[in-house]
Design a protein around this motif. Structure first.
Motif, short mmCIF file in Angstrom:
data_model
loop_
_atom_site.label_atom_id
_atom_site.label_comp_id
_atom_site.label_asym_id
_atom_site.label_seq_id
_atom_site.Cartn_x
_atom_site.Cartn_y
_atom_site.Cartn_z
N GLU A 1 0.27 3.50 -7.69
CA GLU A 1 -0.42 2.23 -7.45
C GLU A 1 -0.78 1.60 -8.79
O GLU A 1 -1.10 2.31 -9.75
CB GLU A 1 -1.72 2.44 -6.67
N ASN B 1 -1.21 -3.97 -4.75
CA ASN B 1 -0.47 -3.05 -5.60
C ASN B 1 0.67 -3.80 -6.27
O ASN B 1 1.63 -4.22 -5.61
CB ASN B 1 0.08 -1.90 -4.75
N GLU C 1 0.83 -1.20 0.00
CA GLU C 1 0.00 0.00 0.00
C GLU C 1 0.87 1.26 0.00
O GLU C 1 1.95 1.30 0.59
CB GLU C 1 -0.91 0.02 1.23
N TYR D 1 -3.23 -1.84 -9.95
CA TYR D 1 -4.04 -3.00 -9.60
C TYR D 1 -4.46 -3.73 -10.87
O TYR D 1 -4.90 -3.10 -11.83
CB TYR D 1 -5.29 -2.58 -8.82
#
Length: 532
Positions: free
Chosen positions: A449, A462, A263, A451
C-alpha cells in the motif's frame, strides 16, 4: 484524592462541549481561534524529574473528545506525528523501555504463544538493560505504578517479583482481570494486596493515589511512570463518570465506513458496516470516553501534587499512549494493529519547564525516542543498541535541527485466543514506513500500500500503481533499510531520501546483523546515503 478527582470531574462537566468528530492529527494552525504559542517558563535545564502518564489504547479521536485532555495541547508542546513501533500493547511498551524497534527487541506480541508477552521479555533478559536500569544507574529514583507488561508475573521467580531498576513497583498480578477495573491483586513493593468491587477499589483511582503518594514522598531526582489500563477494552468507568458523554459518537470522518481505492485483499474483503454495528460502536465509544476521563483524572491529580510539592517547577510531564484504536474507519470493526494513523499515530504532549505552551512539533517522532530523551534530561547513559533519537533538539525549538525523514511501524505476529487484543480480523503481519508525506506498507503476503498523506490524510487511496516508480523505489529502499537496522544504523536508515522529491534511487543501505544478540547490542557501521 477522591475529593480532588470529584472536584476536577465536576469542573470538567461544566465546560464539556461536543467534539468536532475529526480524527485528524492536531496542529496549532488548524483552528484560527487557537491561542498563540506561549514562550516556555524556565528552561529544559530546570528539569530534574520526569512523570510519564501512559494510557492504554488511547487514540487521538478519543483524546480530543475529552475536553480536559484536549486542553493539554495548550499547556505544553504537542508531537503531532508521534508513531508507535507496533500498535499492540506489549511490543510497544517494550520499545518504550528498550528504545528499540520490534525487529530488534523481538517481543512480537502480547503472549508467549506468538512470541511475546512478559515471559518473552524476561526470557531474553531485556529487563536487565532498559530505561529504569539506565536511570537507576545514574542515581535517579524510579517508580512504576500500573500496567507493566502483558502476562506479568508468569514465569517470574515469585508473584512478588520486582524487575531490576525499579525503586518502587506497584503493578497488577491479575493479568487480564485488571482490565475490568475491579477484583484484582497488586504487587505493592513486594507485598500482595487484593481489592474488591467497591467504588474505592476502582483500579485507576488506586493507582493514581499511589502515584500521588510517591510524588509526595520521593527523593529527587525521580522518574515516575503511571501506566493506566484505561481506556483499554472493556473500558472500565469510574462511577462519577457514568453519565458523561451521553450524546457523543464515534467521529464520522472521511474514512468512517468508507471504501478506499485499490485496497489490498485483507481490507477489500471487509463489508460495509451495518447500522446495528455502527450503533454498537457508538455505545462502546461513549464507554471509552467515560473510561478516558479517568486518564484526565490521573493527570489532574499528578499536576496538583507536583504543584503542592513545588515540583511543577522542575518536572516534565509526558502524556501519551502505547497505541491507538479504530472503530469503524475503513469499514473495520473495533481494535488496532493496523498501520493506519488511528492506530499508529498516538497523542503525545510534553508539559514542563522549558517547554513552549501551545506549540506543535510536526516532525516524525517515535516511541523509541522517549528513552533517549528521558535519559538525556536526567543525565543517564544509553547503550549502543538504542534505535531512537533524543527529542531535546526539537523540544528546545531548534526547528532546523537535523532530523529523520521517516520512521517504522511493524506488526510481526498475529494475535491468538487468550490475548486481550485478539482479533481474527487483524491484518497480515507487515512493515510500514511513515513520513510526513507517505505511508508505505509492505505485508508479509507481498501486498503493498502507498498513501499520499498530503493529498489523502485519511489514507483511503492506495496510489502504489500510479506513483512515480523512482519515488516508490526510494520508499522501498528506505523501508528495507529500516527493517534491518540496529542501533546507529537506524539513525542512518531513518534519514534516507524517501520520495519528497524525485532523487536518484539509493544503491546501498545500512548493513545490519540479521540476528541481533540477546541484548540487542549489535551496532553495524552505517553505509546508507546521506539525507538529501
Amino acid at each position: 484524592l477522591a475529593l480532588l478527582l470529584v472536584g476536577v470531574t465536576n469542573s470538567a462537566r461544566a465546560g464539556e462541549t461536543a467534539a468536532d468528530g475529526s480524527t485528524a492529527v492536531p496542529g496549532a494552525s488548524e483552528d484560527p481561534s487557537t491561542p498563540p504559542t506561549q514562550p516556555p517558563t524556565g528552561s529544559l535545564s530546570d528539569i530534574r524529574n520526569v512523570v510519564l502518564l501512559l494510557a492504554d489504547d488511547l487514540d487521538w479521536a478519543a483524546f480530543n473528545q475529552v475536553p480536559r485532555l484536549a486542553a493539554l495541547k495548550q499547556e505544553g508542546t504537542t508531537l503531532t506525528d508521534f508513531v508507535v513501533t507496533d500498535s499492540l500493547c506489549c511490543p510497544s511498551r517494550t520499545s518504550l523501555m528498550r528504545a528499540q524497534f520490534v525487529h530488534n527487541h523481538r517481543v512480537l506480541s502480547n503472549v508467549p504463544k506468538t512470541g511475546g508477552g512478559w515471559e518473552r521479555f524476561y526470557g531474553r533478559s531485556l529487563e536487565r538493560n532498559c530505561l529504569p536500569t539506565w536511570l537507576n544507574d545514574a542515581g535517579i529514583d524510579t517508580s512504576l505504578i500500573g500496567k507493566y507488561l502483558n502476562g506479568f508475573p508468569t514465569g517470574a521467580p515469585s508473584e512478588t517479583y520486582i524487575p531490576p531498576g525499579w525503586d518502587s513497583f506497584v503493578s497488577s498480578t491479575s493479568k487480564n482481570q485488571a482490565y475490568q477495573g475491579y477484583d484484582y491483586t497488586l504487587n505493592e513493593n513486594g507485598t500482595l494486596k487484593s481489592y474488591g468491587h467497591a467504588t474505592k477499589d476502582f483500579l485507576n483511582d488506586v493507582l493514581t493515589a499511589a502515584a500521588v503518594r510517591t510524588i509526595a514522598q520521593v527523593k529527587t531526582p525521580f522518574f515516575l511512570e503511571l501506566a493506566t489500563y484505561n481506556p483499554h477494552t472493556p473500558a472500565p468507568v469510574a462511577d462519577r463518570h457514568a453519565t458523561t458523554h451521553a450524546t457523543d459518537t464515534v467521529p464520522r470522518d472521511a474514512a468512517f465506513n468508507a471504501v478506499g481505492t485499490d485496497e489490498v485483499p485483507w481490507l477489500s474483503e471487509r463489508p460495509v458496516l451495518r447500522p446495528d454495528q455502527i450503533e454498537r460502536f457508538d455505545r462502546l465509544w461513549r464507554k471509552r470516553l467515560r473510561s478516558t476521563e479517568s486518564v484526565a483524572d490521573s493527570y489532574d491529580a499528578i499536576k496538583a501534587q507536583l504543584k503542592a510539592t513545588g515540583h511543577d517547577r522542575d518536572t516534565l510531564v509526558i502524556v501519551t499512549s502505547d497505541n491507538g484504536y479504530h472503530a469503524g474507519t475503513h469499514r473495520l470493526t473495533t481494535g488496532k494493529q493496523t498501520a493506519f494513523h488511528e492506530d499508529a499515530v498516538v497523542p503525545a504532549v510534553f508539559i514542563g519547564p522549558g517547554i513552549a505552551k501551545g506549540a506543535v512539533i510536526d516532525q516524525v517522532t517515535s516511541m523509541v525516542d522517549l528513552g533517549p530523551t528521558i535519559a538525556a534530561l536526567q543525565g543517564a547513559r544509553v547503550p549502543g543498541f538504542v534505535d531512537g533519537r533524543s527529542l531535546l533538539p526539537l523540544l528546545s525549538g531548534q526547528a532546523d535541527a537535523p532530523w529523520r525523514t521517516a520512521t517504522l511501524t511493524e506488526s510481526l505476529a498475529r494475535t491468538a485466543p487468550g490475548d486481550p487484543d485478539y482479533s481474527p480480523l487483524a491484518p497480515p503481519p507487515f512493515h510500514a514506513l511513515r513520513s510526513p508525506k507517505w505511508l508505505y506498507v509492505k505485508y508479509r503476503t507481498g501486498d503493498v500500500e502507498l498513501y499520499d498523506l498530503v493529498t489523502d490524510p485519511d489514507e483511503l487511496h492506495n496510489v502504489i500503481g500510479s506513483t512515480n516508480p523512482g519515488i516508490v523505489a526510494q520508499l522501498a529502499a528506505q523501508l528495507e533499510a529500516m527493517m534491518r537496522c540496529t542501533g546507529e544504523s537506524c539513525r542512518v536508515a531513518d534519514s534516507m531520501p524517501n520520495g519528497t522529491s524525485i532523487l536518484p534511487v539509493p544503491t546501498s543501505s545500512p548493513s545490519a546483523s540479521p540476528t541481533p544478540s540477546d541484548d540487542g547490542s549489535a551496532t553495524p557501521a552505517p553505509t546508507a546515503p546521506s539525507p538529501s
